[in-house]
Design a protein around this motif. Structure first.
Motif, PDB file in Angstrom:
ATOM      1  N   GLU A 150     -16.486  19.317  24.456  1.00  0.00           N
ATOM      2  CA  GLU A 150     -16.648  20.214  24.944  1.00  0.00           C
ATOM      3  C   GLU A 150     -16.531  21.171  25.115  1.00  0.00           C
ATOM      4  N   LEU A 151     -15.590  21.293  26.956  1.00  0.00           N
ATOM      5  CA  LEU A 151     -14.949  22.039  27.019  1.00  0.00           C
ATOM      6  C   LEU A 151     -13.619  22.318  26.751  1.00  0.00           C
ATOM      7  N   LEU A 234     -18.407  29.396  29.933  1.00  0.00           N
ATOM      8  CA  LEU A 234     -19.898  27.754  29.142  1.00  0.00           C
ATOM      9  C   LEU A 234     -20.616  28.424  28.746  1.00  0.00           C
ATOM     10  N   LEU A 238     -20.764  26.609  24.619  1.00  0.00           N
ATOM     11  CA  LEU A 238     -21.029  25.079  24.782  1.00  0.00           C
ATOM     12  C   LEU A 238     -21.977  25.029  24.340  1.00  0.00           C
ATOM     13  N   LEU A 246     -27.157  23.402  27.983  1.00  0.00           N
ATOM     14  CA  LEU A 246     -25.707  22.819  27.687  1.00  0.00           C
ATOM     15  C   LEU A 246     -25.417  20.638  27.895  1.00  0.00           C
ATOM     16  N   MET A 248     -22.206  18.099  27.041  1.00  0.00           N
ATOM     17  CA  MET A 248     -21.094  17.303  27.651  1.00  0.00           C
ATOM     18  C   MET A 248     -21.190  16.016  27.147  1.00  0.00           C
TER      19      MET A 248
END
Length: 288
Positions: A150-151, A234, A238, A246, A248
Protein backbone atom coordinates in the motif's frame (compact mmCIF):
# COMPACT_ATOMS: atom_id res chain seq x y z
CA UNK A 1 26.32 0.16 4.70
CA UNK A 2 22.88 1.68 5.37
CA UNK A 3 21.64 -1.62 6.84
CA UNK A 4 24.73 -1.88 9.02
CA UNK A 5 24.26 1.67 10.30
CA UNK A 6 20.66 0.78 11.17
CA UNK A 7 21.78 -2.33 13.08
CA UNK A 8 24.35 -0.29 15.01
CA UNK A 9 21.86 2.30 16.25
CA UNK A 10 21.68 2.24 20.07
CA UNK A 11 18.50 0.67 21.38
CA UNK A 12 17.32 -0.74 24.69
CA UNK A 13 14.78 -3.10 23.16
CA UNK A 14 14.00 -4.82 19.87
CA UNK A 15 11.24 -3.61 17.52
CA UNK A 16 7.82 -4.93 18.51
CA UNK A 17 7.22 -6.61 15.15
CA UNK A 18 10.54 -8.45 15.37
CA UNK A 19 9.61 -9.79 18.80
CA UNK A 20 6.23 -10.93 17.47
CA UNK A 21 7.79 -12.73 14.50
CA UNK A 22 10.40 -14.33 16.74
CA UNK A 23 7.63 -15.64 18.99
CA UNK A 24 6.01 -17.29 15.97
CA UNK A 25 9.37 -18.78 15.02
CA UNK A 26 9.75 -20.25 18.50
CA UNK A 27 6.40 -22.00 18.07
CA UNK A 28 7.83 -23.73 14.97
CA UNK A 29 10.57 -25.39 17.03
CA UNK A 30 8.03 -28.04 18.05
CA UNK A 31 8.55 -29.53 14.57
CA UNK A 32 12.02 -30.74 15.62
CA UNK A 33 12.32 -33.91 17.67
CA UNK A 34 15.58 -33.08 19.46
CA UNK A 35 16.56 -29.75 21.03
CA UNK A 36 19.86 -28.26 19.86
CA UNK A 37 22.88 -28.77 22.11
CA UNK A 38 24.27 -25.43 20.90
CA UNK A 39 22.93 -22.44 18.99
CA UNK A 40 23.96 -19.08 17.58
CA UNK A 41 21.79 -15.95 17.57
CA UNK A 42 22.50 -13.74 14.55
CA UNK A 43 21.90 -10.05 15.35
CA UNK A 44 19.84 -10.48 18.55
CA UNK A 45 19.08 -6.75 18.90
CA UNK A 46 17.40 -7.01 15.52
CA UNK A 47 15.95 -10.45 16.09
CA UNK A 48 14.44 -9.99 19.53
CA UNK A 49 15.92 -9.62 23.00
CA UNK A 50 12.88 -11.14 24.69
CA UNK A 51 12.89 -13.98 22.16
CA UNK A 52 16.56 -14.62 23.00
CA UNK A 53 15.67 -14.98 26.69
CA UNK A 54 12.81 -17.31 25.81
CA UNK A 55 15.14 -19.49 23.75
CA UNK A 56 17.66 -19.67 26.57
CA UNK A 57 14.83 -20.78 28.82
CA UNK A 58 13.78 -23.46 26.34
CA UNK A 59 17.37 -24.72 25.96
CA UNK A 60 18.92 -24.03 29.37
CA UNK A 61 21.79 -26.51 28.88
CA UNK A 62 22.63 -25.48 25.31
CA UNK A 63 25.78 -23.49 24.62
CA UNK A 64 24.93 -20.14 23.05
CA UNK A 65 26.88 -17.62 20.96
CA UNK A 66 26.01 -14.28 19.35
CA UNK A 67 26.96 -12.47 16.15
CA UNK A 68 26.22 -8.73 16.15
CA UNK A 69 27.48 -5.64 14.36
CA UNK A 70 27.03 -3.75 17.61
CA UNK A 71 28.71 -6.42 19.73
CA UNK A 72 29.12 -4.62 23.09
CA UNK A 73 25.61 -3.15 22.92
CA UNK A 74 24.13 -6.56 22.12
CA UNK A 75 25.93 -8.27 24.99
CA UNK A 76 24.85 -5.53 27.38
CA UNK A 77 21.20 -5.86 26.29
CA UNK A 78 21.36 -9.65 26.72
CA UNK A 79 22.54 -9.51 30.33
CA UNK A 80 19.97 -11.49 32.35
CA UNK A 81 17.86 -9.55 34.80
CA UNK A 82 18.37 -10.18 38.51
CA UNK A 83 21.37 -11.08 40.58
CA UNK A 84 23.71 -14.01 40.44
CA UNK A 85 22.29 -17.35 41.51
CA UNK A 86 23.55 -18.96 44.69
CA UNK A 87 23.79 -22.28 42.84
CA UNK A 88 27.21 -22.66 41.09
CA UNK A 89 25.61 -25.01 38.54
CA UNK A 90 23.50 -22.10 37.28
CA UNK A 91 26.20 -19.45 37.05
CA UNK A 92 26.78 -20.06 33.32
CA UNK A 93 23.09 -19.44 32.64
CA UNK A 94 23.21 -15.97 34.20
CA UNK A 95 25.77 -14.47 31.83
CA UNK A 96 25.44 -12.91 28.41
CA UNK A 97 26.58 -15.30 25.65
CA UNK A 98 30.01 -14.73 24.09
CA UNK A 99 30.54 -13.40 20.58
CA UNK A 100 31.03 -16.19 18.04
CA UNK A 101 34.39 -16.72 16.39
CA UNK A 102 34.85 -17.49 12.70
CA UNK A 103 35.29 -21.20 13.49
CA UNK A 104 32.29 -21.45 15.87
CA UNK A 105 29.88 -24.20 14.82
CA UNK A 106 26.50 -24.97 16.35
CA UNK A 107 23.46 -27.22 16.01
CA UNK A 108 21.08 -24.33 15.30
CA UNK A 109 21.58 -20.88 13.80
CA UNK A 110 18.75 -18.45 14.58
CA UNK A 111 18.30 -15.39 12.33
CA UNK A 112 15.08 -13.40 12.71
CA UNK A 113 14.23 -10.61 10.19
CA UNK A 114 17.83 -10.16 9.08
CA UNK A 115 18.11 -11.74 5.64
CA UNK A 116 16.02 -9.21 3.69
CA UNK A 117 18.44 -6.44 4.74
CA UNK A 118 21.50 -8.16 3.32
CA UNK A 119 22.77 -6.78 -0.04
CA UNK A 120 24.63 -10.07 -0.76
CA UNK A 121 22.24 -12.72 0.61
CA UNK A 122 23.92 -15.78 -0.89
CA UNK A 123 27.22 -14.75 0.68
CA UNK A 124 25.43 -14.49 4.03
CA UNK A 125 23.74 -17.88 3.55
CA UNK A 126 27.13 -19.50 2.87
CA UNK A 127 28.47 -17.82 6.00
CA UNK A 128 25.58 -19.22 8.01
CA UNK A 129 26.22 -22.65 6.53
CA UNK A 130 29.84 -22.52 7.73
CA UNK A 131 28.66 -21.91 11.31
CA UNK A 132 26.33 -24.96 11.36
CA UNK A 133 27.48 -28.48 12.14
CA UNK A 134 26.57 -31.36 9.86
CA UNK A 135 22.90 -32.29 10.43
CA UNK A 136 22.38 -28.98 12.24
CA UNK A 137 19.76 -26.57 10.98
CA UNK A 138 19.02 -22.95 10.16
CA UNK A 139 15.90 -21.11 11.40
CA UNK A 140 15.21 -17.76 9.78
CA UNK A 141 12.54 -15.25 8.84
CA UNK A 142 12.43 -12.23 6.53
CA UNK A 143 10.03 -9.86 4.82
CA UNK A 144 8.34 -10.92 1.58
CA UNK A 145 7.43 -8.94 -1.57
CA UNK A 146 3.88 -8.01 -0.49
CA UNK A 147 5.26 -6.04 2.46
CA UNK A 148 4.25 -2.33 2.36
CA UNK A 149 2.46 -2.76 -0.96
CA UNK A 150 0.00 0.00 0.00
CA UNK A 151 2.88 2.36 0.76
CA UNK A 152 4.44 1.61 -2.63
CA UNK A 153 1.16 2.55 -4.29
CA UNK A 154 1.08 5.92 -2.53
CA UNK A 155 4.69 6.70 -3.48
CA UNK A 156 3.98 5.73 -7.09
CA UNK A 157 0.94 8.01 -7.23
CA UNK A 158 3.08 10.89 -5.99
CA UNK A 159 5.92 10.16 -8.44
CA UNK A 160 8.38 9.55 -5.58
CA UNK A 161 11.20 6.96 -5.49
CA UNK A 162 10.31 3.59 -3.98
CA UNK A 163 9.98 3.59 -0.16
CA UNK A 164 12.04 0.42 0.30
CA UNK A 165 14.34 -1.95 -1.55
CA UNK A 166 12.80 -5.02 -3.30
CA UNK A 167 11.95 -8.03 -1.12
CA UNK A 168 12.61 -11.57 -2.36
CA UNK A 169 9.98 -14.26 -2.98
CA UNK A 170 10.11 -17.32 -0.72
CA UNK A 171 10.65 -19.71 -3.65
CA UNK A 172 13.79 -17.82 -4.59
CA UNK A 173 15.02 -18.10 -1.01
CA UNK A 174 14.54 -21.87 -1.22
CA UNK A 175 16.68 -22.03 -4.36
CA UNK A 176 19.39 -19.89 -2.75
CA UNK A 177 19.45 -22.13 0.32
CA UNK A 178 20.14 -25.19 -1.85
CA UNK A 179 22.85 -23.35 -3.81
CA UNK A 180 24.44 -22.32 -0.50
CA UNK A 181 24.87 -25.89 0.74
CA UNK A 182 21.62 -26.46 2.64
CA UNK A 183 19.26 -29.40 2.19
CA UNK A 184 15.52 -29.96 2.59
CA UNK A 185 14.51 -26.29 2.78
CA UNK A 186 10.98 -25.74 4.07
CA UNK A 187 9.41 -22.35 3.39
CA UNK A 188 6.24 -20.87 4.84
CA UNK A 189 4.51 -17.51 4.44
CA UNK A 190 1.82 -15.47 6.20
CA UNK A 191 0.49 -11.94 5.87
CA UNK A 192 -0.23 -9.54 8.70
CA UNK A 193 -2.53 -6.55 8.37
CA UNK A 194 -1.39 -3.61 10.49
CA UNK A 195 -3.75 -0.70 11.17
CA UNK A 196 -2.96 2.82 12.32
CA UNK A 197 -4.97 5.75 13.62
CA UNK A 198 -3.03 8.31 11.54
CA UNK A 199 -0.32 8.72 8.94
CA UNK A 200 2.02 10.20 11.55
CA UNK A 201 1.60 7.16 13.82
CA UNK A 202 2.26 4.87 10.87
CA UNK A 203 5.49 6.71 9.98
CA UNK A 204 6.73 6.58 13.58
CA UNK A 205 6.14 2.83 13.66
CA UNK A 206 7.88 2.24 10.32
CA UNK A 207 10.87 4.24 11.52
CA UNK A 208 11.19 1.97 14.56
CA UNK A 209 11.10 -1.13 12.32
CA UNK A 210 13.78 -0.22 9.77
CA UNK A 211 14.97 2.16 7.09
CA UNK A 212 14.57 2.65 3.33
CA UNK A 213 17.56 0.81 1.83
CA UNK A 214 16.68 1.32 -1.84
CA UNK A 215 19.65 2.57 -3.88
CA UNK A 216 17.43 5.14 -5.61
CA UNK A 217 15.83 6.53 -2.42
CA UNK A 218 15.66 10.27 -1.82
CA UNK A 219 19.19 11.61 -1.24
CA UNK A 220 19.94 13.46 1.98
CA UNK A 221 17.63 14.32 4.85
CA UNK A 222 13.99 15.28 4.32
CA UNK A 223 12.44 18.44 5.81
CA UNK A 224 9.46 18.86 8.12
CA UNK A 225 7.48 20.13 5.13
CA UNK A 226 8.31 16.88 3.28
CA UNK A 227 7.17 14.81 6.25
CA UNK A 228 3.87 16.68 6.39
CA UNK A 229 3.39 16.16 2.64
CA UNK A 230 4.02 12.44 3.18
CA UNK A 231 1.55 12.28 6.08
CA UNK A 232 -1.08 14.03 3.94
CA UNK A 233 -0.45 11.59 1.06
CA UNK A 234 -0.81 8.61 3.40
CA UNK A 235 -4.03 9.95 4.88
CA UNK A 236 -5.48 10.47 1.41
CA UNK A 237 -4.07 7.46 -0.44
CA UNK A 238 -3.93 4.47 1.91
CA UNK A 239 -6.89 2.08 2.23
CA UNK A 240 -8.86 2.06 5.47
CA UNK A 241 -10.61 -0.70 7.38
CA UNK A 242 -14.23 -0.63 8.55
CA UNK A 243 -13.21 1.45 11.58
CA UNK A 244 -11.50 4.06 9.43
CA UNK A 245 -7.96 3.06 10.37
CA UNK A 246 -5.16 3.12 7.81
CA UNK A 247 -4.17 -0.34 6.55
CA UNK A 248 -0.68 -1.70 5.82
CA UNK A 249 0.33 -5.24 4.79
CA UNK A 250 3.39 -7.13 6.01
CA UNK A 251 4.33 -10.43 4.36
CA UNK A 252 6.41 -12.70 6.57
CA UNK A 253 8.53 -15.54 5.22
CA UNK A 254 9.71 -18.34 7.51
CA UNK A 255 12.26 -20.96 6.54
CA UNK A 256 14.38 -23.75 7.92
CA UNK A 257 16.91 -26.03 6.29
CA UNK A 258 19.47 -28.64 7.32
CA UNK A 259 23.17 -28.76 6.69
CA UNK A 260 23.59 -32.11 4.99
CA UNK A 261 26.63 -34.35 5.27
CA UNK A 262 29.19 -33.56 2.55
CA UNK A 263 28.90 -35.58 -0.64
CA UNK A 264 31.98 -37.70 -1.42
CA UNK A 265 33.91 -36.42 -4.46
CA UNK A 266 34.12 -38.70 -7.50
CA UNK A 267 37.50 -40.05 -8.57
CA UNK A 268 38.65 -40.30 -12.21
CA UNK A 269 37.19 -43.79 -12.55
CA UNK A 270 33.91 -42.82 -10.93
CA UNK A 271 34.73 -44.21 -7.49
CA UNK A 272 33.99 -42.14 -4.39
CA UNK A 273 36.93 -41.02 -2.27
CA UNK A 274 35.96 -40.22 1.33
CA UNK A 275 38.23 -38.98 4.10
CA UNK A 276 37.84 -40.41 7.60
CA UNK A 277 36.63 -37.03 8.86
CA UNK A 278 33.93 -36.81 6.19
CA UNK A 279 32.96 -40.45 6.78
CA UNK A 280 32.38 -39.75 10.46
CA UNK A 281 30.25 -36.73 9.53
CA UNK A 282 28.14 -38.78 7.11
CA UNK A 283 27.60 -41.55 9.65
CA UNK A 284 26.53 -39.25 12.44
CA UNK A 285 22.94 -39.69 13.45
CA UNK A 286 20.70 -37.20 15.18
CA UNK A 287 18.70 -35.77 12.28
CA UNK A 288 16.02 -33.58 13.79
Amino acid sequence: MAARRWRRLPRAQSPWLHEEVASRMVDRLQWFRHPPASWLHWEPLQGGIEAHRRLRGLFPDAACWVVADAGPAALNALQPAGGRSWNPLLWGRHRAPPLAEQETQVDMLWANLVLHQEPQPQKLLRQWNSHIQTNGFLMFSCLGPDTLRELRSVFSQQGWPLPHHPFTDMHDWGDMLVHSGFAEPVMDMERLTLTYSSGSTLLDDLRSLGRNLHAARHPGLRTRRWRQALVDALEAGLPRDVDGRLVMTVELIYGHAFKAAPKPPKGPAGEAAVSMQDMRAMLRSGRR
